[in-house]
Design an enzyme around this catalytic site. Structure first.
Site, short mmCIF file in Angstrom:
data_model
loop_
_atom_site.label_atom_id
_atom_site.label_comp_id
_atom_site.label_asym_id
_atom_site.label_seq_id
_atom_site.Cartn_x
_atom_site.Cartn_y
_atom_site.Cartn_z
N ARG A 129 -3.71 3.75 -1.53
CA ARG A 129 -4.18 2.75 -2.18
C ARG A 129 -3.51 1.37 -2.07
O ARG A 129 -2.58 1.36 -1.28
CB ARG A 129 -3.92 2.82 -3.60
CG ARG A 129 -4.19 4.45 -4.18
CD ARG A 129 -3.61 4.58 -5.67
NE ARG A 129 -3.57 5.98 -6.08
CZ ARG A 129 -3.72 6.20 -7.07
NH1 ARG A 129 -3.71 5.73 -8.28
NH2 ARG A 129 -3.89 7.60 -7.65
N ASN B 66 0.84 -1.28 0.08
CA ASN B 66 -0.19 0.13 -0.08
C ASN B 66 0.89 1.40 0.09
O ASN B 66 2.15 1.13 0.44
CB ASN B 66 -0.92 0.08 1.37
CG ASN B 66 -0.01 0.20 2.52
OD1 ASN B 66 0.51 -0.75 3.09
ND2 ASN B 66 -0.16 1.59 2.96
N CYS B 67 0.30 2.29 -0.38
CA CYS B 67 1.00 3.71 -0.47
C CYS B 67 0.08 4.61 0.40
O CYS B 67 -0.48 3.95 1.39
CB CYS B 67 1.12 4.49 -1.64
SG CYS B 67 -0.53 4.75 -2.63
N PHE B 68 -0.17 5.78 0.47
CA PHE B 68 -0.85 6.75 1.16
C PHE B 68 -2.33 6.21 1.23
O PHE B 68 -3.14 6.21 2.15
CB PHE B 68 -0.77 8.05 0.95
CG PHE B 68 0.21 8.62 1.17
CD1 PHE B 68 0.81 9.02 2.40
CD2 PHE B 68 1.47 9.29 0.53
CE1 PHE B 68 1.89 9.66 3.03
CE2 PHE B 68 2.50 10.03 0.74
CZ PHE B 68 2.77 10.13 2.26
#
Length: 525
Positions: free
Chosen positions: A472, A468-470
């Site tokens: 998504r 995951n990123c911030f």
């Protein structure tokens, strides 16, 4: 070939965001330290402010290259992350000493001047004088370490050589790679440094036009999850500018801004690189979008649209997470997205030509930064004026385009109700041959939602990698044809993007918790 390049860019974007996630916290701490160090503060608080400033700036901001190296390397590998972190830090140190040795051997070491090594092309990193590559060396080494470990971590040898297999082989390989790279950059980097300097000069000379273009491209890259590839260099590399502050050279708009906050008492003006950080895309623009979508919704749907807009705007204004509101209209109307990118870029253009020189981000960041900069230097009084102008501009354009082209934005079509969702779930259960009253044979609602993601992606065996990123979930699939959008769309996400074997599910705040639940679901027997 096209998919392979895109997948590589996705992996890099996913990896580079891991260390960047901590930079926002560092900025808040530096701003807090600047407030505590104001002259009218009690001596004790000034001391506390100096302590926080020295620890964060000296310990973190001044050593971003090694942070990027370890962060990217560990993000790129699927397992053996502990070993990878060790190899990354050792590789970084080997590079430093190899580079320093070669500079001394070739009589290329530069003697510091009265302002240190600023502007000489060399710098001290972890106390070692080396070729000044800024964060680029950390990014480059991090990528190489991640690649090498992925390729060699499963290598097996004869039992007599077993102690050298796996990540030990990765370590040996990186010994040669890092030391060789330390020598080569003394010849290669000056060429790239010249190109970067020319690019930086072009952006600087372009002034507001350069920031206008930057804002547009930044938003255009967002749907593909590649905006970090633009934002990170602007924030932390020479592409975003350079400035000498108290004898130290800082590269990148965000690094320069943090250094200015830390030395506010000794500077007389804010560097022009601030233009890429003056961004009303977290506050004014999302508010204009929300008003427009509520205004243009059908009367019977307005309350439901308002209920969706409030958390979406809050996540943007308070946490700087814009995807929840931007993805609401992105998929229904790419035409609106183009208009949105133009307003986004225009916001940076307008802020720069009016002379606003304060980092504008989410509300919390902005308040702290506004209080940390003298009014005559930052011209903070412009913020409410620009805020109102951009809110009204976004609102007006959206309302006009939605009505003019009869766009099917949220609230203008039939809103989903609970009955339809239940009918879809029943259909999903029939398709999967499962109980009509459960999902994945689990009555827990959170587990049921998580199972929707797993089943929609084609089942456990089809998921190759998840991170995951911030905002998504980023998933790599074995077979993209096994994705079942009917099931996946039942999960209350903000949007789904798929390109080949890679799929992104926009979650918003709490994405890491969702990722952990999916991982637990994958680990079940």
């Amino acid at each position: 070939m096209k998919d392979k390049i895109y997948n590589s860019m996705q992996k890099f974007s996913r990896a580079i965001i891991q260390p960047v996630m901590f930079m926002a916290v560092a900025g808040i701490l530096i701003a807090l330290a600047a407030l505590l160090r104001l002259e009218f503060m009690p001596k004790f608080l000034i001391t506390v402010g100096e302590f926080i400033n020295n620890v964060v700036v000296g310990g973190m901001i001044a050593n971003l290259s090694v942070i990027f190296c370890v962060g990217i390397a560990t993000a790129l590998v699927k397992d053996k992350k502990g070993d990878t972190a060790t190899i990354a830090i050792i590789s970084f140190l080997i590079f430093l000493f190899a580079n320093n040795f070669w500079l001394n051997y070739t009589n290329s070491i530069i003697e510091p001047t009265d302002i240190g090594l600023a502007g000489t092309g060399q710098a001290k990193v972890l106390g070692v004088q080396v070729t000044d590559m800024g964060v680029f060396i950390g990014i480059l080494l991090g990528c190489i370490v991640g690649y090498v470990v992925n390729k060699t971590k499963d290598i097996k040898y004869h039992e007599y050589l077993s102690m050298y297999e796996g990540t030990k082989t990765s370590f040996v390989a990186m010994l040669f790679v890092a030391s060789t790279l330390g020598v080569l950059v003394t010849y290669i980097w000056p060429f790239f440094n010249t190109l970067l300097t020319k690019l930086m000069v072009w952006i600087s000379d372009a002034g507001p036009v350069g920031f206008f273009i930057y804002g547009i491209v930044n938003r255009l890259a967002l749907p593909f999850g590649l905006h970090h590839l633009l934002w990170v260099p602007m924030s932390y590399s020479p592409v975003g500018g350079s400035a000498v502050i108290n004898g130290t050279t800082y590269y990148g708009a965000q690094n320069i801004w943090f250094a200015e906050l830390a030395n506010m008492n000794s500077i007389t003006e804010i560097d022009p690189s601030i233009g890429s950080l003056v961004n009303f895309g977290y506050t004014a623009i999302p508010l204009g979008i929300a008003f427009a979508l509520v205004h243009t919704a059908k009367k019977e749907n307005k309350d439901q649209v308002k209920a969706l807009m409030i958390p979406a705007v809050a996540s943007s204004m308070l946490a700087g997470i814009t995807e929840p509101i931007e993805f609401i209209f992105l998929f229904s109307s790419p035409l609106l997205w183009i208009a949105h990118t133009l307003v986004y870029g225009f916001g940076m253009f307008l802020s720069f030509i009016l002379g606003l020189r304060v980092f504008v981000g989410n509300i919390i960041e902005t308040i702290l930064y506004v209080l940390s900069v003298p009014m005559d230097m930052g011209r903070q009084w412009l913020i409410p004026i620009i805020f109102i102008v951009l809110t009204l501009l976004e609102y007006t354009i959206f309302v006009f385009m939605i009505k003019k082209f009869n766009l099917n934005t949220i609230g203008r079509t039939e809103m989903p109700d609970e009955q339809k969702i239940n009918e879809a779930k029943e259909k999903r259960d029939r398709m999967k041959g499962k109980s009509n009253n459960s999902i994945s044979n689990n009555i827990d609602e959170d587990d049921a939602k998580t199972a929707l993601i797993v089943d929609g992606l084609g089942g456990k065996d089809n998921i190759k990698y998840i991170e995951n990123c911030f905002t998504r979930l980023r998933i790599e699939l074995k077979d993209p044809n096994k994705v079942d959008r009917e099931i996946l769309d039942l999960y209350p996400s903000k949007g789904i993007l798929q390109s080949g074997n890679n799929i992104q599910i926009v979650i918003g705040l709490g994405v890491e918790e969702v990722k952990n639940k999916v991982v637990k679901e994958l680990e079940k027997e």
